[in-house]
Structure formats: structure tokens, C-alpha cells
Design an enzyme around this catalytic site. Structure first.
Site, PDB file in Angstrom:
ATOM      1  N   ASN A  59      -5.471  -1.583  -2.531  1.00 39.56           N
ATOM      2  CA  ASN A  59      -4.426  -1.129  -3.444  1.00 39.56           C
ATOM      3  C   ASN A  59      -4.827  -1.197  -4.909  1.00 39.56           C
ATOM      4  O   ASN A  59      -4.219  -0.550  -5.745  1.00 39.56           O
ATOM      5  CB  ASN A  59      -3.142  -1.947  -3.233  1.00 39.56           C
ATOM      6  CG  ASN A  59      -3.412  -3.428  -3.156  1.00 39.56           C
ATOM      7  OD1 ASN A  59      -4.183  -3.888  -2.319  1.00 39.56           O
ATOM      8  ND2 ASN A  59      -2.796  -4.189  -4.034  1.00 39.56           N
ATOM      9  N   GLN A  91      -1.420   1.704   1.630  1.00 36.71           N
ATOM     10  CA  GLN A  91      -1.815   2.665   0.594  1.00 36.71           C
ATOM     11  C   GLN A  91      -2.344   3.975   1.181  1.00 36.71           C
ATOM     12  O   GLN A  91      -2.667   4.900   0.432  1.00 36.71           O
ATOM     13  CB  GLN A  91      -2.890   2.038  -0.320  1.00 36.71           C
ATOM     14  CG  GLN A  91      -2.376   0.883  -1.166  1.00 36.71           C
ATOM     15  CD  GLN A  91      -1.421   1.324  -2.282  1.00 36.71           C
ATOM     16  OE1 GLN A  91      -1.420   2.478  -2.707  1.00 36.71           O
ATOM     17  NE2 GLN A  91      -0.603   0.404  -2.762  1.00 36.71           N
ATOM     18  N   SER A 135       4.460   1.443   4.520  1.00 36.37           N
ATOM     19  CA  SER A 135       5.632   1.207   3.667  1.00 36.37           C
ATOM     20  C   SER A 135       6.066   2.520   3.031  1.00 36.37           C
ATOM     21  O   SER A 135       5.261   3.210   2.397  1.00 36.37           O
ATOM     22  CB  SER A 135       5.247   0.197   2.587  1.00 36.37           C
ATOM     23  OG  SER A 135       6.305   0.037   1.685  1.00 36.37           O
ATOM     24  N   THR A 190      20.482  -5.315  11.949  1.00 32.65           N
ATOM     25  CA  THR A 190      21.020  -3.949  11.976  1.00 32.65           C
ATOM     26  C   THR A 190      20.060  -3.031  11.235  1.00 32.65           C
ATOM     27  O   THR A 190      19.605  -3.353  10.141  1.00 32.65           O
ATOM     28  CB  THR A 190      22.433  -3.925  11.334  1.00 32.65           C
ATOM     29  OG1 THR A 190      23.244  -4.816  12.093  1.00 32.65           O
ATOM     30  CG2 THR A 190      23.024  -2.530  11.336  1.00 32.65           C
ATOM     31  N   CYS A 221       2.167  -6.397  -7.443  1.00 32.84           N
ATOM     32  CA  CYS A 221       2.686  -7.711  -7.133  1.00 32.84           C
ATOM     33  C   CYS A 221       2.097  -8.803  -8.011  1.00 32.84           C
ATOM     34  O   CYS A 221       2.672  -9.866  -8.100  1.00 32.84           O
ATOM     35  CB  CYS A 221       2.424  -8.035  -5.672  1.00 32.84           C
ATOM     36  SG  CYS A 221       2.914  -6.678  -4.624  1.00 32.84           S
TER      37      CYS A 221
HETATM   38  N1  PLP Z   1      -0.093  -3.986   1.381  1.00 29.78           N
HETATM   39  C1  PLP Z   1      -0.600  -3.247   0.387  1.00 29.78           C
HETATM   40  C2  PLP Z   1      -2.010  -2.770   0.479  1.00 29.78           C
HETATM   41  C3  PLP Z   1       0.179  -2.904  -0.724  1.00 29.78           C
HETATM   42  O1  PLP Z   1      -0.331  -2.165  -1.695  1.00 29.78           O
HETATM   43  C4  PLP Z   1       1.524  -3.387  -0.781  1.00 29.78           C
HETATM   44  C5  PLP Z   1       2.367  -3.122  -1.971  1.00 29.78           C
HETATM   45  O2  PLP Z   1       1.898  -3.066  -3.098  1.00 29.78           O
HETATM   46  C6  PLP Z   1       2.008  -4.134   0.305  1.00 29.78           C
HETATM   47  C7  PLP Z   1       1.177  -4.417   1.359  1.00 29.78           C
HETATM   48  C8  PLP Z   1       3.436  -4.616   0.321  1.00 29.78           C
HETATM   49  O3  PLP Z   1       4.294  -3.533   0.614  1.00 29.78           O
HETATM   50  P1  PLP Z   1       5.869  -3.587   0.274  1.00 29.78           P
HETATM   51  O4  PLP Z   1       5.997  -3.362  -1.191  1.00 29.78           O
HETATM   52  O5  PLP Z   1       6.454  -2.448   1.061  1.00 29.78           O
HETATM   53  O6  PLP Z   1       6.370  -4.892   0.725  1.00 29.78           O
END
Ligand code: PLP
Length: 380
Positions: free
Chosen positions: A149, A176, A196, A234, A322
Site C-alpha cells: 500500500n 490494494q 476492502s 446483521t 493508517c
Molecule cells: N491492507 C492494506 C494493504 C491496506 O492498504 C489497508 C488500508 O489502508 C488495509 C489492509 C485495511 O483496510 P480497511 O481500511 O478496509 O480496514
């Protein structure tokens, strides 16, 4: 505003929004109930599951809806480790996984599991040989992401998956990748795969875990019997409906989008080379996620650059979404060995099909200008 932080999140697809609207108003039935109102919601979920499964080469009963990438990763890692303890307590992953994989692994270490964190080369690649060498009789799980990412590096997951012995489960974080590069879970040879929706123009708070038929892992969310007794709670009907539409639309336009994104990244890298000759472009220049440019600048704090860029209406990132608030150098940038004087000055630009060549030019020119201003202020 120029938005070029699409690895953090993407704009909601208008057709996904339209498909979602009825489930935010009149179609509010609980999919587990027995009357027509509820049955319509149940049908919408079943249809979305079918459509999503076809887009990744899976069967509908191999798709399990979750709250997003983080839950899918946590479920895959913890669920597999805990369900297979009697066979062994060893996990293999890499140093550059997302925290949604690394943190559950660290948690398991505290419970007596052994985790091997494989190092990567300077482009961020995991070598299939290193996976093979790390295998033990007690290895129950290998988790290697399909694309990183931060630096956009694509892993050779197909080859890595082939190294696994029978009985070892292979998971890949494809958050990603899904919706950006066509994938087929059969061809990749993965047992589990995380996705996601908000990374492919779907809504936030919804994702899925592909779990190969017959695979038994512990449940992560426990309670009711939803998702065929695999994931309680749910269902997020509105999110599920929107996710299926967004994925379908993204995949329909994938060739055209990829071509456009490659032009944008090629243009950006060429401009960086010309205007910021001291900068280091991280990752492989070609074998990377379409739309991703990751660059490290010398002797500057990325946070200061981001602030100045924000004042000019430019949204990019200093690392992964993050950890962009942490001053700490990203674990990915550390793992690929970016020199100390560059590591703090790492920027990530991630384009979407809505960006233009003019956006790319403006971004690089603004970075150059802000960088120069910071440098000259330093010597005042
Ligand atoms: N894994 C990767 C490679 C990501 O880039 C991200 C989010 O930045 C996630 C997991 C986490 O996904 P989510 O934001 O849907 O919890």
C-alpha cells in the site's frame, strides 16, 4: 482541489451510490427475517455475493462479507492460527505487510506462536526462495500481500503460493489490488484473500474475505448465524450492494484505467527525475500498482511538505493512511533500506482515473516549490 491519495481511500462510484440508496431508505428489512421486505434484502446480498465471486474467479459460497480489510486480515490470521494449533504454531509473513496483518501476528506471538517476518529486497519484493527456506513442519499459515500500500510493489504471489506444502494455508492481503488489477483466486493459488470496498470506489466499512471451500478457520465475529455461521452480525446490506456495483464498474473499465494511470505515473516520475534530481523513487518503476508513485526527498520532513501542499489544495500522503499521523518512519520505508536522510521525506502519490496530466504536473511543481521553500528557510 487535487485529490491524489487513492491508496488511502477512493471517491464513491455514483452508480454504486444509486444502487445503495433504496437500502438506506425503504428497503430496510433485516435479511434474516421471514417476510417479503426482508427477503428482498436477503436476495440483494445473495446477488452481490454471486457478482463479486464471478469477478475474482471464486464461487459465491467462498465470499464472506466483513467490515473491511482490517477485519478480513485479522480473521484470516487469527482464525487460521487458532484453528490449527494442534498441527503447529508457526506463521510466515513479511516485514512490509499492512499493520492489519502485522499486529495480529504480534498478538499471536504473545500467545506462544512463532512468526517469521521475511525481509524484502530494495524494491520491496519477497523472494519465493526465502519463503521456502522459512518453512517448518509447524508452519500452518503464510500471509504475503499482493501489493504494498505504500510503495506499490507487486509480489509474485502465484510463485510464492506454489512453495507451500500441502496443509499450509496461504493468505494474501489484496486490499490494494482488488478492483485495480484483474485477479483470479484459482490462478493465484491462494486459500484466502482480503479485500476492502473503499479502495475501489465502494463505500467504507465493508469488505470481504475469500475463503476457499472446505477451509476451516475459527470465527472472528461470534454471535448470530449470519454468513452461513461464519461471521456474526446483521449484514451491512447497503455496503454489500454498493461494493458489488463498484467492483463490477471498476473491473469493466480496468484496461482503460490502467493505461491512463500508467501514463500519469510515467509522467510524474519523469518530472521528478528532471525537477528533483536528488529524489529517490521507491519500488520498481514498472512492476507496481498502477497509479502509485512513492518518492523520498532529502533532509525534509514529509509532514511539513504535506501541510504546505494542503494549503494549495493538494491531497497526497506521507506513507500509508493508517500511520500518516505518526512521526515514526514507516516500517516499509525502513525495510527497503531508504537512507536515513531521505526516509522522513517520503511522499506517496496515488492517482485515480479522474486525475489528469495537468494534475500530475501541478503536484510535482508544487512539491518542488514547497521543498525549495523549506530548504531556503532552513538557511535564513
Ligand atoms: N491492507 C492494506 C494493504 C491496506 O492498504 C489497508 C488500508 O489502508 C488495509 C489492509 C485495511 O483496510 P480497511 O481500511 O478496509 O480496514
Amino acid at each position: 482541489m487535487i485529490y491524489a491519495d487513492n491508496a488511502a481511500t477512493t471517491k464513491l462510484d455514483k452508480r454504486a451510490l444509486e444502487a445503495m440508496l433504496p437500502y438506506l431508505s425503504e428497503e430496510y428489512g433485516n435479511p434474516s427475517s421471514q417476510y417479503s421486505l426482508a427477503i428482498r434484502s436477503r436476495k440483494a446480498i445473495a446477488e452481490a455475493r454471486e457478482r463479486i465471486s464471478l469477478l475474482i474467479g471464486a464461487d459465491a459460497d467462498e465470499i464472506f462479507f466483513t467490515s473491511g480489510g482490517t477485519e478480513s486480515d485479522n480473521w484470516a490470521i487469527k482464525g487460521t492460527a487458532l484453528a490449527n494449533q494442534s498441527r503447529g504454531k508457526h506463521i510466515i509473513t513479511s516485514l512490509i505487510e499492512h499493520h492489519a496483518v502485522l499486529r495480529p501476528c504480534q498478538g499471536l506471538e504473545k500467545q506462544g506462536f512463532k512468526v517469521t517476518y521475511l525481509s524484502v529486497d530494495k524494491l520491496g519484493r519477497v523472494s519465493p526462495t526465502s519463503v521456502k527456506e522459512a518453512l517448518m513442519d509447524s508452519t500452518t499459515l503464510i500471509s504475503i500481500m499482493l501489493a504494498n500500500n505504500e510503495i506499490g510493489t507487486l509480489q509474485n504471489v502465484k510463485e510464492i503460493a506454489q512453495t507451500k506444502p500441502i496443509g499450509t494455508i496461504f493468505h494474501s492481503d489484496a486490499v490494494q489490488v482488488v478492483g485495480h488489477i484483474s485477479i483470479d483466486v484459482q490462478d493465484l493459488g491462494v486459500d484466502m484473500l482480503s479485500a476492502s470496498a473503499h479502495k475501489f470506489n465502494g463505500p467504507k466499512g465493508i469488505g470481504f474475505l475469500y475463503k476457499k471451500k472446505g477451509l476451516q478457520i475459527d470465527n472472528f465475529m461470534v454471535g448470530g448465524g449470519q454468513e452461513s455461521h461464519n461471521r456474526a452480525g446483521t449484514e451491512n446490506v447497503v455496503g454489500i450492494v454498493g461494493m458489488a456495483v463498484a467492483l463490477e464498474n471498476n473491473i469493466e473499465a480496468i484496461k482503460e484505467t490502467t493505461l491512463k494511470l500508467c501514463k500519469l505515473t510515467g509522467h510524474t516520475m519523469a518530472l521528478i527525475d528532471a525537477m528533483l534530481p536528488d529524489a529517490i523513487i521507491n519500488g520498481d518503476r514498472n512492476e507496481r500498482l498502477p497509479g502509485n508513485v512513492n518518492v523520498s526527498l532529502k533532509n525534509v520532513e514529509a509532514e511539513s511538505l504535506l501541510h504546505l501542499l494542503d494549503l494549495r489544495g493538494i491531497c497526497i500522503s506521507s506513507g500509508s493512511a493508517c500511520n500518516s499521523r505518526e512521526i515514526e518512519i514507516s516500517h516499509v520505508i525502513k525495510a527497503i533500506g531508504v537512507p536515513a536522510e531521505y526516509a522522513n521525506g517520503t511522499l506517496r502519490i496515488t492517482y485515480s482515473a479522474e486525475n489528469t496530466i495537468e494534475d500530475a504536473t501541478s503536484i510535482v511543481m508544487a512539491i518542488k516549490d514547497c521543498y525549495d521553500r523549506i530548504q531556503s528557510a532552513r538557511y535564513l
